[in-house]
Motif scaffolding. Sequence first.
Motif, PDB file in Angstrom:
ATOM      1  N   LEU A  72       0.710  -9.511  -6.933  1.00 31.69           N
ATOM      2  CA  LEU A  72       1.723  -8.482  -6.663  1.00 31.69           C
ATOM      3  C   LEU A  72       1.872  -7.532  -7.846  1.00 31.69           C
ATOM      4  CD1 LEU A  72       4.691 -10.503  -5.063  1.00 31.69           C
ATOM      5  CD2 LEU A  72       2.818  -9.307  -3.911  1.00 31.69           C
ATOM      6  N   ALA A  73       2.161  -6.272  -7.532  1.00 33.39           N
ATOM      7  CA  ALA A  73       2.399  -5.298  -8.599  1.00 33.39           C
ATOM      8  C   ALA A  73       3.473  -4.314  -8.157  1.00 33.39           C
ATOM      9  CB  ALA A  73       1.119  -4.543  -8.925  1.00 33.39           C
ATOM     10  N   PRO A  74       4.218  -3.753  -9.121  1.00 34.27           N
ATOM     11  CA  PRO A  74       5.177  -2.708  -8.757  1.00 34.27           C
ATOM     12  C   PRO A  74       4.420  -1.444  -8.342  1.00 34.27           C
ATOM     13  CG  PRO A  74       5.028  -2.908 -11.131  1.00 34.27           C
ATOM     14  CD  PRO A  74       4.205  -4.023 -10.562  1.00 34.27           C
ATOM     15  N   ARG A  75       4.951  -0.747  -7.370  1.00 42.40           N
ATOM     16  CA  ARG A  75       4.329   0.487  -6.874  1.00 42.40           C
ATOM     17  C   ARG A  75       4.096   1.502  -8.010  1.00 42.40           C
ATOM     18  NH1 ARG A  75       3.967   2.851  -1.921  1.00 42.40           N
ATOM     19  NH2 ARG A  75       4.985   1.079  -0.961  1.00 42.40           N
ATOM     20  N   GLN A  76       5.027   1.488  -8.950  1.00 34.65           N
ATOM     21  CA  GLN A  76       4.980   2.478 -10.034  1.00 34.65           C
ATOM     22  C   GLN A  76       3.648   2.445 -10.795  1.00 34.65           C
ATOM     23  OE1 GLN A  76       5.649   0.958 -13.376  1.00 34.65           O
ATOM     24  NE2 GLN A  76       5.059   2.924 -14.360  1.00 34.65           N
ATOM     25  N   LEU A  77       3.064   1.256 -10.969  1.00 28.94           N
ATOM     26  CA  LEU A  77       1.777   1.176 -11.675  1.00 28.94           C
ATOM     27  C   LEU A  77       0.684   1.926 -10.914  1.00 28.94           C
ATOM     28  CD1 LEU A  77       1.503  -2.500 -13.014  1.00 28.94           C
ATOM     29  CD2 LEU A  77       1.990  -0.387 -14.299  1.00 28.94           C
ATOM     30  N   TRP A  78       0.772   1.901  -9.585  1.00 28.62           N
ATOM     31  CA  TRP A  78      -0.241   2.575  -8.765  1.00 28.62           C
ATOM     32  C   TRP A  78       0.037   4.068  -8.670  1.00 28.62           C
ATOM     33  CZ3 TRP A  78      -4.816   0.626  -6.880  1.00 28.62           C
ATOM     34  CH2 TRP A  78      -5.036  -0.708  -7.206  1.00 28.62           C
ATOM     35  N   GLN A  79       1.319   4.446  -8.824  1.00 24.94           N
ATOM     36  CA  GLN A  79       1.636   5.881  -8.847  1.00 24.94           C
ATOM     37  C   GLN A  79       1.107   6.511 -10.122  1.00 24.94           C
ATOM     38  OE1 GLN A  79       5.820   5.378  -8.207  1.00 24.94           O
ATOM     39  NE2 GLN A  79       5.681   5.829  -6.017  1.00 24.94           N
ATOM     40  N   GLN A  80       1.241   5.764 -11.206  1.00 29.84           N
ATOM     41  CA  GLN A  80       0.843   6.246 -12.518  1.00 29.84           C
ATOM     42  C   GLN A  80      -0.627   6.699 -12.556  1.00 29.84           C
ATOM     43  OE1 GLN A  80       1.457   3.112 -15.390  1.00 29.84           O
ATOM     44  NE2 GLN A  80       2.333   4.540 -16.843  1.00 29.84           N
ATOM     45  N   THR A  81      -1.476   6.011 -11.835  1.00 35.57           N
ATOM     46  CA  THR A  81      -2.903   6.357 -11.879  1.00 35.57           C
ATOM     47  C   THR A  81      -3.310   7.228 -10.691  1.00 35.57           C
ATOM     48  OG1 THR A  81      -3.493   4.383 -10.633  1.00 35.57           O
ATOM     49  CG2 THR A  81      -3.500   4.186 -13.033  1.00 35.57           C
ATOM     50  N   GLY A  82      -2.355   7.549  -9.823  1.00 34.44           N
ATOM     51  CA  GLY A  82      -2.672   8.412  -8.690  1.00 34.44           C
ATOM     52  C   GLY A  82      -3.380   7.694  -7.562  1.00 34.44           C
ATOM     53  N   ARG A  83      -3.386   6.357  -7.599  1.00 35.10           N
ATOM     54  CA  ARG A  83      -4.073   5.634  -6.522  1.00 35.10           C
ATOM     55  C   ARG A  83      -3.100   5.076  -5.481  1.00 35.10           C
ATOM     56  NH1 ARG A  83      -9.232   2.019  -7.975  1.00 35.10           N
ATOM     57  NH2 ARG A  83      -7.825   0.756  -9.256  1.00 35.10           N
ATOM     58  N   GLN A  84      -1.834   5.564  -5.514  1.00 33.08           N
ATOM     59  CA  GLN A  84      -0.855   5.013  -4.559  1.00 33.08           C
ATOM     60  C   GLN A  84      -1.189   5.349  -3.114  1.00 33.08           C
ATOM     61  OE1 GLN A  84      -0.369   7.660  -6.427  1.00 33.08           O
ATOM     62  NE2 GLN A  84       1.235   9.021  -5.692  1.00 33.08           N
ATOM     63  N   ASP A  85      -2.059   6.358  -2.906  1.00 38.58           N
ATOM     64  CA  ASP A  85      -2.358   6.778  -1.533  1.00 38.58           C
ATOM     65  C   ASP A  85      -3.723   6.326  -1.026  1.00 38.58           C
ATOM     66  OD1 ASP A  85       0.096   8.036  -1.103  1.00 38.58           O
ATOM     67  OD2 ASP A  85      -0.579   9.832  -2.179  1.00 38.58           O
ATOM     68  N   ILE A  86      -4.466   5.484  -1.759  1.00 38.69           N
ATOM     69  CA  ILE A  86      -5.774   5.061  -1.236  1.00 38.69           C
ATOM     70  C   ILE A  86      -5.579   4.230   0.027  1.00 38.69           C
ATOM     71  CG2 ILE A  86      -7.033   5.276  -3.419  1.00 38.69           C
ATOM     72  CD1 ILE A  86      -6.899   2.272  -3.732  1.00 38.69           C
ATOM     73  N   ASP A  87      -6.510   4.396   0.975  1.00 40.98           N
ATOM     74  CA  ASP A  87      -6.244   3.945   2.347  1.00 40.98           C
ATOM     75  C   ASP A  87      -6.401   2.435   2.572  1.00 40.98           C
ATOM     76  OD1 ASP A  87      -8.949   3.627   2.198  1.00 40.98           O
ATOM     77  OD2 ASP A  87      -9.428   5.029   3.818  1.00 40.98           O
ATOM     78  N   ILE A  88      -6.641   1.666   1.501  1.00 40.20           N
ATOM     79  CA  ILE A  88      -6.763   0.216   1.700  1.00 40.20           C
ATOM     80  C   ILE A  88      -5.596  -0.559   1.078  1.00 40.20           C
ATOM     81  CG2 ILE A  88      -9.259   0.020   2.067  1.00 40.20           C
ATOM     82  CD1 ILE A  88      -7.891  -0.540  -1.372  1.00 40.20           C
ATOM     83  N   LEU A  89      -4.585   0.161   0.587  1.00 39.34           N
ATOM     84  CA  LEU A  89      -3.483  -0.527  -0.114  1.00 39.34           C
ATOM     85  C   LEU A  89      -2.571  -1.286   0.852  1.00 39.34           C
ATOM     86  CD1 LEU A  89      -1.701   1.553  -2.906  1.00 39.34           C
ATOM     87  CD2 LEU A  89      -3.217  -0.417  -3.132  1.00 39.34           C
ATOM     88  N   PHE A  90      -2.303  -2.534   0.542  1.00 40.52           N
ATOM     89  CA  PHE A  90      -1.312  -3.327   1.260  1.00 40.52           C
ATOM     90  C   PHE A  90      -0.010  -3.349   0.469  1.00 40.52           C
ATOM     91  CE2 PHE A  90      -4.632  -6.011   3.545  1.00 40.52           C
ATOM     92  CZ  PHE A  90      -4.165  -5.758   4.820  1.00 40.52           C
ATOM     93  N   MET A  91       1.087  -3.607   1.187  1.00 39.85           N
ATOM     94  CA  MET A  91       2.383  -3.721   0.545  1.00 39.85           C
ATOM     95  C   MET A  91       3.025  -5.037   0.997  1.00 39.85           C
ATOM     96  SD  MET A  91       5.475  -1.079   1.235  1.00 39.85           S
ATOM     97  CE  MET A  91       6.360  -1.809   2.602  1.00 39.85           C
TER      98      MET A  91
END
Length: 413
Positions: A72-91
């Motif tokens: 698990l990771a906080p969303r913020q880490l993925w926002q930081q690198t601009g990968r929050q929108d890649i189409d394989i991300l699960f939440m």
Amino acid sequence: MRYSSLMIKTNKEAHEFDSVNATLLQKGGFIERTMAGVYTYLPLGWRVLNKIENIIREEMDKVGTEMLMPALAPRQLWQQTGRQDIDILFMASGANEASIKKNNASYIINPSHEEIITPIAQKIKTSYKDLPFAVYQIQTKFRNEERPKSGLLRGREFRMKDLYSFHATEEDMLDFYEKVKSVYVKIFDRLGIGADTFITQATGGDFTANFSHEFQTICESGEDTVYIDKQAHKAYNKEIVDQEVDKANFCASRTCEVGNIFPLGTKYSEAVGYTYTDQQGKQQPVVMASYGIGSSRVMGVLVEKFNDENGIIWPAQVAPFQIHGVVLNMDNKGTVTQGERVLQQLEENEIEVLWDDRSGVSAGKKLAEADLIGIPWRVVVSKKTGEQVEVKQRKATETKLINLEELVGQVNK
Ligand code: ATP
Ligand code: MG
């Protein structure tokens, strides 16, 4: 290990799945499909996966240090690198009202770990004196694949070894990158697919704007096509060939990507502001690379490549056991006692044995299951074998009677 502890469905009806590995691994009791693209590793399958991962681990220890990062990771880490929108991300989030009431946060379930390792490295390794260094883990990854298919080849949950390296200069990173490349060659050799695995020049995907190198194994049920230069033992993927190379000189082949290495450069370090202090006291961006191997996909590829009409043929180094022992005529007391003696002696010699001493199961069924499971040596104890045992290698057609000492010597060879 005795058969009774294996969770094998011995009456399993013949059922064909969409690929050889899905069919044989499920018929043989190695894995069980929990849902599309998600499998349970039963005791037999878990042993094979561990053997594969231990080979990878032994080689990785030559270039990096093992650790374990969270799923698990906080969303913020993925926002930081601009990968929050890649189409394989699960939440992941609370699954019901009571759970949400306790904590209503949602988390990314990591598909890869650049986002996690980079800020950790940033806290700990800050001087030129700390560089270079490399860490790796072997862990479960989660990706929302559109179409999971072909058993272990494409899952929504799968196993990966991922290594991350950190350097002061691009040059040092590229040096290390080449070193890891040769470690990868060694790994695929040891796994038994070296001759059919080609270093393939490819684009960087979501990871980097640079090139990357894929390790592609010839495999009919793979989803990729690469253009192989057999003489040079290397290949190019379709995107590269379209841009740069003359297709006519290469032979196109269906392959499966078992590994991928990426010279990341400063993409991730810049995204999080990870710099080191150089000898002059100035801040410089850290240069990174990352390196993946799909260990569960490798298990699927091995089955795709090593099988016959009767079942799997495991390479000895990843087989779940060294010997598959089959006791026939279990209604005969002498045979039962002889069987126990053989098992005990093999175990005293530290040979890994799967021992089928079920009563009430026909000889034909036991022998067919031994072929399906695909352990390198089959050893039969029966009314006819006396003080000896009847042995057969998985691919052989002939059996022979030998003494136990001789068997131990041959198996350990
Ligand atoms: P693919 O092109 O097959 O979707 P990828 O390029 O997205 O894979 P990477 O991000 O390079 O995959 O991941 C590293 C390795 O992990 C791959 O080389 C592959 O061996 C393995 N892998 C990736 N996706 C899956 C999956 N869905 N199921 C099983 N293994 C996978
Ligand atoms: Mg890839």
